[in-house]
Design an enzyme around this catalytic site. Structure first.
Site, PDB file in Angstrom:
ATOM      1  N   ASP A  31       0.887  -1.245  -0.103  1.00 23.68           N
ATOM      2  CA  ASP A  31      -0.085   0.068  -0.099  1.00 23.68           C
ATOM      3  C   ASP A  31       0.975   1.289   0.008  1.00 23.68           C
ATOM      4  OD1 ASP A  31      -3.328   0.252   1.171  1.00 23.68           O
ATOM      5  OD2 ASP A  31      -2.004   2.096   0.919  1.00 23.68           O
ATOM      6  N   LEU A  33      -0.506   4.129   1.101  1.00 23.01           N
ATOM      7  CA  LEU A  33      -1.101   4.877   1.961  1.00 23.01           C
ATOM      8  C   LEU A  33      -1.708   6.051   1.338  1.00 23.01           C
ATOM      9  CD1 LEU A  33       1.720   4.875   4.789  1.00 23.01           C
ATOM     10  CD2 LEU A  33      -0.023   3.397   4.317  1.00 23.01           C
ATOM     11  N   ILE A  75       1.991   0.540  -6.889  1.00 21.67           N
ATOM     12  CA  ILE A  75       2.215  -0.162  -7.794  1.00 21.67           C
ATOM     13  C   ILE A  75       1.879   0.377  -9.049  1.00 21.67           C
ATOM     14  CG2 ILE A  75       1.632  -2.160  -6.425  1.00 21.67           C
ATOM     15  CD1 ILE A  75      -1.089  -2.303  -8.150  1.00 21.67           C
ATOM     16  N   THR A 145     -16.867  -3.245  -9.292  1.00 17.07           N
ATOM     17  CA  THR A 145     -17.961  -2.548  -8.864  1.00 17.07           C
ATOM     18  C   THR A 145     -19.490  -2.934  -9.657  1.00 17.07           C
ATOM     19  OG1 THR A 145     -19.104  -0.405  -8.927  1.00 17.07           O
ATOM     20  CG2 THR A 145     -17.237  -0.604 -10.562  1.00 17.07           C
ATOM     21  N   SER A 187     -19.332   7.211 -13.824  1.00 17.88           N
ATOM     22  CA  SER A 187     -18.391   8.173 -13.389  1.00 17.88           C
ATOM     23  C   SER A 187     -17.157   7.795 -13.716  1.00 17.88           C
ATOM     24  CB  SER A 187     -18.398   8.164 -11.670  1.00 17.88           C
ATOM     25  OG  SER A 187     -17.662   7.193 -11.227  1.00 17.88           O
ATOM     26  N   TYR A 189     -14.479   7.007 -12.209  1.00 15.35           N
ATOM     27  CA  TYR A 189     -14.215   5.858 -11.245  1.00 15.35           C
ATOM     28  C   TYR A 189     -14.820   4.725 -11.786  1.00 15.35           C
ATOM     29  CZ  TYR A 189     -15.140   2.327  -7.899  1.00 15.35           C
ATOM     30  OH  TYR A 189     -15.065   1.066  -7.391  1.00 15.35           O
ATOM     31  N   HIS A 190     -16.012   4.411 -12.110  1.00 15.18           N
ATOM     32  CA  HIS A 190     -16.653   3.238 -12.703  1.00 15.18           C
ATOM     33  C   HIS A 190     -16.090   3.032 -13.922  1.00 15.18           C
ATOM     34  CE1 HIS A 190     -19.829   4.580  -9.571  1.00 15.18           C
ATOM     35  NE2 HIS A 190     -19.670   3.310  -9.392  1.00 15.18           N
ATOM     36  N   LYS A 193     -13.177   0.875 -13.749  1.00  9.01           N
ATOM     37  CA  LYS A 193     -13.310  -0.541 -13.528  1.00  9.01           C
ATOM     38  C   LYS A 193     -13.681  -1.206 -14.839  1.00  9.01           C
ATOM     39  CE  LYS A 193     -12.640  -0.206  -8.890  1.00  9.01           C
ATOM     40  NZ  LYS A 193     -12.029  -1.207  -7.849  1.00  9.01           N
ATOM     41  N   ARG A 249     -23.135   6.748   5.550  1.00  9.35           N
ATOM     42  CA  ARG A 249     -23.335   8.386   5.610  1.00  9.35           C
ATOM     43  C   ARG A 249     -24.880   8.580   6.789  1.00  9.35           C
ATOM     44  NH1 ARG A 249     -21.597  12.654   2.622  1.00  9.35           N
ATOM     45  NH2 ARG A 249     -23.582  13.363   1.661  1.00  9.35           N
ATOM     46  N   THR A 261     -29.194  12.984   4.076  1.00  8.59           N
ATOM     47  CA  THR A 261     -29.040  13.520   2.835  1.00  8.59           C
ATOM     48  C   THR A 261     -29.245  12.722   1.548  1.00  8.59           C
ATOM     49  OG1 THR A 261     -26.723  13.186   2.803  1.00  8.59           O
ATOM     50  CG2 THR A 261     -27.400  15.318   3.621  1.00  8.59           C
TER      51      THR A 261
END
Lengths: 398, 398
Positions: A31, A33, A75, A145, A187, A189-190, A193, A249, A261
């Site tokens: 990792d 971090l 990585i 995902t 998105s 991000y998606h 994947k 959340r 929310t």
């Protein structure tokens, strides 16, 4: 098994590392971090107080007697060091969580869009090239995902586990083909994947890599049996507008007296899984890898589906919270149905942890315990999918 | 139109830049000269002598009276400079050739696999982010490849132009869906173009970018009307095992008295297009862009299909060359059929340049003229798809 957990310091990676260690595997975390560093950038912290990785590992040694290794390694950029670690550790299994995982963060600005693609694609590709190059025949499980499928594409048909059977008309009559489910990411991000899927498909075909892609729903809950053993082992609890996910959340908002929310009508139906099941699913996937030469194995790593407004109503009833319907910062369908095939993990022995009042209360109690650590100016989601979209002001004073 | 040509110094980019300039467009080339630098790395040169970009542009000014701009810029790594150029030039159209384009080079070793992914995906993504960020509403045409579809997937059905209509069974009866044709890339290079498709799809959907993807076949020939106007404008002619493509390699091999190198049985059927049609197709694509909000427009940029061994036999007859059947360095089907839809460009006025003895002789004459520049130790293809695959020794003494 000798197992490497890439991204083993994160929300899913940490409890997975401890779970696999507890089951007797020889675990090493890789990792950089980055998740902690993004907290610094966003000026927010996990609601639960996270100890430094060194202290986490010392505490685990104390309570379990077991060593978990750690290598600080990026990585996506340190290919040669990755190869050295692979050759040194000779892993029999690898879990790949080492990707930027928040959809809102991936849409926050040009820098985070670029970081998400650069980091995620290079991390995955470096790993695949390194495995092909070293000839290390490890079973690789990757966290995908549910968002690769998108929402609403299939009508009321259940979303299959990775592959879809379709028919097409040809001059020779009707052909039936099994294809990777069409990609409909919501998105950046998606999207990464969905790119990962094509990388996996190629390296499984060309180099015989043995890969399992786990298309996970929204994870909720915080603790597993392992992370609960000592305060220093506690898992992350993200509540901010970028990294916080919907159900956690709500639990945090209820604990600090903030309205729940809901974006838009709350008509979004999403798939969920408890963190305890995430770690079990990863173990099951590692124990049931594809064979060399097989195509990528795909599991839908979800246990239930809920409509967001129904979750909000359930929590409001349980906690006397109010509900606030806010502008939706995402470009997505206002309402959608969701029906997900999830037979594979059940057939391999997963006993699903379903949403219950008891579990919700357990998670809410953690949020309540640490509510003084909350920064309520970080709650509203303000990363918008397109410039100029409306967001809400803060709803409470800090 | 103000047009940027990204990768405008390469084999397709250079003649496209001159063609668009000749048609009256205001052209600026963005290129990091990577193609020339890879020549240095591979210790090989274009068979035709290529002048430095500055000299090329001065010569074009001399013969045409027209200025073509040039910016030395790496769009994969210099995002901020890319944004500055976009804001400065305010292009109405952009042609994106700025990717590593050789399948064998992309499989050569771990460094070239990683370079191909890192360069191509970041180049494409940076461009998309920059367009979304600046709000520049340029028509973007990208050079894809027929290889995104793979070969042999559709049986005798013609490969459609990007999108495939499929039917699926659902609880509510049969659904018909139009999907992006399933990706079946045969190399890391081809894989990057399948990733590009998903990037384009997302940014067209989320940000309304107007994108056309041109799935091109194997380009042959060297000169266009523009590059033929002066020796200093001559286009590249690659013949080496990594960058040389099959028909041009045969033409060069015939010119230097080398056997025609057929991999395996030569049963591979591939799609072809002459470089003169490449430049016309790009112009047609730029003149017929999608509207804002449309999905990505896809054209198959091919004019003919041939089986490799049939091409070899045609050339052997024409030139008295011999044919050598060598081990295939690629993992691919020994034989395949290929039927490609190509109606869109025809309907928009493309008058295709078909393979003819006259054109073959013209191309062979160029190869013959420069045959003394050939390094015959570079002819055999030695980048293998998996470690340990057999390759041929040199067939002639240099």
């Amino acid at each position: 098994m000798r197992v490497l957990v890439l991204g083993g310091d994160g929300f899913c990676g940490w409890p997975t590392s401890l779970y696999l260690s507890d089951k007797g595997h020889d675990v090493t975390i890789l990792d950089n971090l980055s998740r902690r560093k993004i907290d610094v950038e966003l000026e927010v912290e996990s609601l639960t107080p996270i100890k430094p990785i060194g202290e986490r590992l010392r505490a685990w040694k104390e309570v379990s007697g077991r060593e978990v290794g750690f290598v600080n390694l990026d990585i996506a950029t340190e290919y040669d060091r990755l190869v050295t670690v692979l050759q040194d550790k000779q892993p029999e299994a690898i879990v790949h969580f080492a990707e930027q995982r928040a959809a809102p963060y991936s849409m926050r600005n040009t820098a985070t869009k670029r970081y998400t693609v650069d980091n995620n694609i290079r991390a995955t590709h470096n790993l695949l090239v390194a495995l092909a190059d070293t000839g290390i025949d490890a079973a690789l499980a990757h966290l995908g995902t549910m968002g690769v499928y998108g929402y609403g594409w299939s009508g009321s048909a259940p979303i299959p586990e990775g592959y879809l059977t379709v028919r097409l008309t040809t001059p020779d009559g009707e052909l039936e083909r099994e294809i990777l489910h069409p990609a409909n990411p919501g998105s950046v991000y998606h999207m990464t994947k969905t790119l990962d899927q094509l990388l996996f498909s190629f390296y499984a075909k060309n180099d015989g890599l043995r890969i399992t892609d786990l298309h996970q729903g929204i994870v909720w809950g915080t603790q597993t049996d392992q992370t609960a053993r000592d305060d220093r082992l506690i898992n992350r609890f993200d509540y901010d507008g970028d990294y916080g996910t919907v159900l956690n959340r709500f639990l945090m908002q209820a604990a600090v007296g903030h309205p729940l929310t809901v974006h838009g009508t709350g008509g979004q139906t999403r798939a969920f899984i408890h963190i305890r099941d995430t770690v079990r699913c990863v173990q099951i996937a590692l124990e049931n890898p594809p064979k060399r030469g097989d195509k990528v194995k795909v599991f839908n790593q979800v246990t239930e589906t809920y409509r967001v407004r129904d979750l909000a109503e359930l929590l409001a009833k349980l906690t006397d919270a109010t509900i606030a319907n806010l502008p939706n910062p995402r470009r997505e369908a206002v309402e959608n149905e969701l029906n997900v095939s999830r037979d594979k993990f059940l057939s391999l022995g997963l006993n699903p942890t379903l949403l219950s009042e008891g579990l919700l209360e357990e998670a809410r109690d953690i949020a309540f315990k640490y509510r003084d650590r909350a920064d309520t100016t970080k709650i509203i989601a303000r990363s918008v999918w397109r410039e100029g979209m409306e967001t809400s002001p803060d709803l409470v004073d800090n």
